[in-house]
Enzyme design. Structure first.
Site, PDB file in Angstrom:
ATOM      1  N   GLN A 216      77.171  76.238  48.921  1.00 56.57           N
ATOM      2  CA  GLN A 216      78.315  75.504  48.378  1.00 56.57           C
ATOM      3  C   GLN A 216      79.370  76.546  47.987  1.00 56.57           C
ATOM      4  O   GLN A 216      79.280  77.152  46.922  1.00 56.57           O
ATOM      5  CB  GLN A 216      77.884  74.675  47.175  1.00 56.57           C
ATOM      6  N   GLY A 257      80.243  64.219  43.018  1.00 53.48           N
ATOM      7  CA  GLY A 257      79.606  65.125  43.963  1.00 53.48           C
ATOM      8  C   GLY A 257      80.586  66.049  44.677  1.00 53.48           C
ATOM      9  O   GLY A 257      81.812  65.956  44.523  1.00 53.48           O
ATOM     10  N   HIS A 258      80.031  66.926  45.498  1.00 52.78           N
ATOM     11  CA  HIS A 258      80.844  67.922  46.177  1.00 52.78           C
ATOM     12  C   HIS A 258      81.796  67.291  47.193  1.00 52.78           C
ATOM     13  O   HIS A 258      81.497  66.286  47.821  1.00 52.78           O
ATOM     14  CB  HIS A 258      79.972  68.994  46.840  1.00 52.78           C
ATOM     15  N   ASN A 259      82.975  67.905  47.292  1.00 52.33           N
ATOM     16  CA  ASN A 259      84.019  67.520  48.263  1.00 52.33           C
ATOM     17  C   ASN A 259      84.680  66.178  47.959  1.00 52.33           C
ATOM     18  O   ASN A 259      85.440  65.669  48.795  1.00 52.33           O
ATOM     19  CB  ASN A 259      83.487  67.457  49.701  1.00 52.33           C
ATOM     20  N   SER A 277      81.879  63.891  49.355  1.00 55.15           N
ATOM     21  CA  SER A 277      82.870  63.656  50.423  1.00 55.15           C
ATOM     22  C   SER A 277      83.488  62.263  50.386  1.00 55.15           C
ATOM     23  O   SER A 277      84.056  61.816  51.385  1.00 55.15           O
ATOM     24  CB  SER A 277      82.252  63.927  51.804  1.00 55.15           C
TER      25      SER A 277
END
Length: 355
Positions: A216, A257-259, A277
């Protein structure tokens, strides 16, 4: 409520001054010099307090109200007893919020712990390469890493951790126990106690010997005037950035969460989970405990009911609820039908439902 020693009343303002600050109208100029010091709900407002009403349901409470002023829309002014001054506003809720902030400015940000006289507590650990503008306050036992940049007027709370290379703008409040890594933060941002920003996202690839961790290496970008509630977590991006748009307000215990790409002026209520995402437009409102699947797009202005499950893209401007989420009218109709069936079964235990 007895006198609150944590937030003391204001020294006092004239009603004319308060109305001017609110951009509102004092209904009767004879009340211009009445002094107000605090805000309170209608049912316990006393002399010196300001309260507000939004509907005619407040009629009975107003009969015994002892407030020094009521904020209301012109259409409701006839409900207010003659002895209570009226401040007329087209948006009483917002005006009341502004009044509260005027009377209690210290309550708009996390409670501060006093550092030393020069603003930097002796027990704080600050890397020599960090650059702090004038007026930065660093509370006891905070840790500021290498090459950090912090803007004028920002407060770093006790026991908080600011990781290497992080940049924080001006007039921000970072509360006690927060940790900020791999992040760029704008001006006027409020981060409450225990917030975690910039830890790695949850990314793994199944392999023959188990789960293989995916690196990450993205960032978290938080734009101006965002507020993030206690114990919320915002993961850094995998290879892109996680972005929280300007003016967005996030409640306690939210997982992002990520993105995730979140737009401007969104409102995210407690315990919402947003998977990686996801793209969220401007002005989106998400009710408590809703869960959002990864890689979906939520259009501008969408409203999502509490406890909903979002599995697919949602068109702009819609209202949605249920699991899986569907248009709110459909969800409420189905819920009403289920309640009706349950009542019918209760009246006819062991029998069959009527068609």
């Amino acid at each position: 409520m007895e006198q609150n020693v944590f937030f003391l009343p204001h020294e006092g303002l004239k009603l004319a001054e308060l109305a001017e600050f609110l951009g509102a109208e004092l209904a009767n100029s004879d009340h211009a010099d009445v002094i107000v010091r605090s805000v309170a709900p209608i049912n316990r407002a006393r002399t010196g307090d300001v309260c507000y009403i939004l509907s005619r349901r407040s009629r009975d409470e107003l009969l015994t109200c002892q407030a020094s002023a009521v904020i209301c829309d012109k259409a409701l002014a006839d409900l207010v007893p003659p002895h209570i001054p009226i401040i007329l506003s087209s948006n009483p809720h917002a005006a009341f919020a502004m009044a509260g902030g005027l009377f209690y400015p210290a309550a708009l940000r996390p409670v501060a712990i006093s550092p030393s006289e020069d603003g930097i507590a002796p027990s704080a650990v600050i890397d020599p390469s960090a650059r702090l503008e004038k007026g930065v306050i660093v509370e006891p036992l905070a840790v500021i890493g290498a090459h950090v940049e912090i803007g004028e007027g920002t407060r770093i709370g006790a026991h908080s951790i600011i990781g290497p290379g992080v940049k924080i703008g001006r007039d921000c409040s970072i509360a006690a126990g927060a940790s900020i890594l791999c992040a760029l933060i704008g001006n006027g941002v409020i981060i409450h106690n225990g917030v975690r920003i910039g830890q790695d996202g949850f990314g793994y690839a199944p392999g023959p010997r188990g789960m293989i961790k995916i690196v990450q290496i993205g960032r978290v970008i938080i734009q101006d005037n965002v507020e993030i509630g206690a114990n919320t977590t915002i993961d850094r991006g995998a290879m892109d950035d996680t972005v929280i748009g300007e003016g967005t307000k996030i409640d306690n215990q939210v997982q992002i969460g990520h993105n995730v790409q979140m737009g401007r002026h969104c409102a995210i209520v407690a315990q919402v989970g947003i998977a990686g995402s996801t793209k969220i437009g401007n002005g989106v409102q998400i009710g408590g405990q809703a869960g959002i699947k990864g890689h979906v797009t939520i259009g501008d202005g969408v409203q999502i009911a509490a406890k909903s499950g979002i599995m697919t893209d949602l068109a702009a401007g819609g209202q949605y609820g249920g699991v899986p989420a569907r248009p709110l009218k459909d969800y409420l109709r189905e819920a009403a039908q289920q309640v009706s069936k349950a009542k019918l079964r209760g009246r006819n235990p062991g029998g069959k439902e009527n068609d």
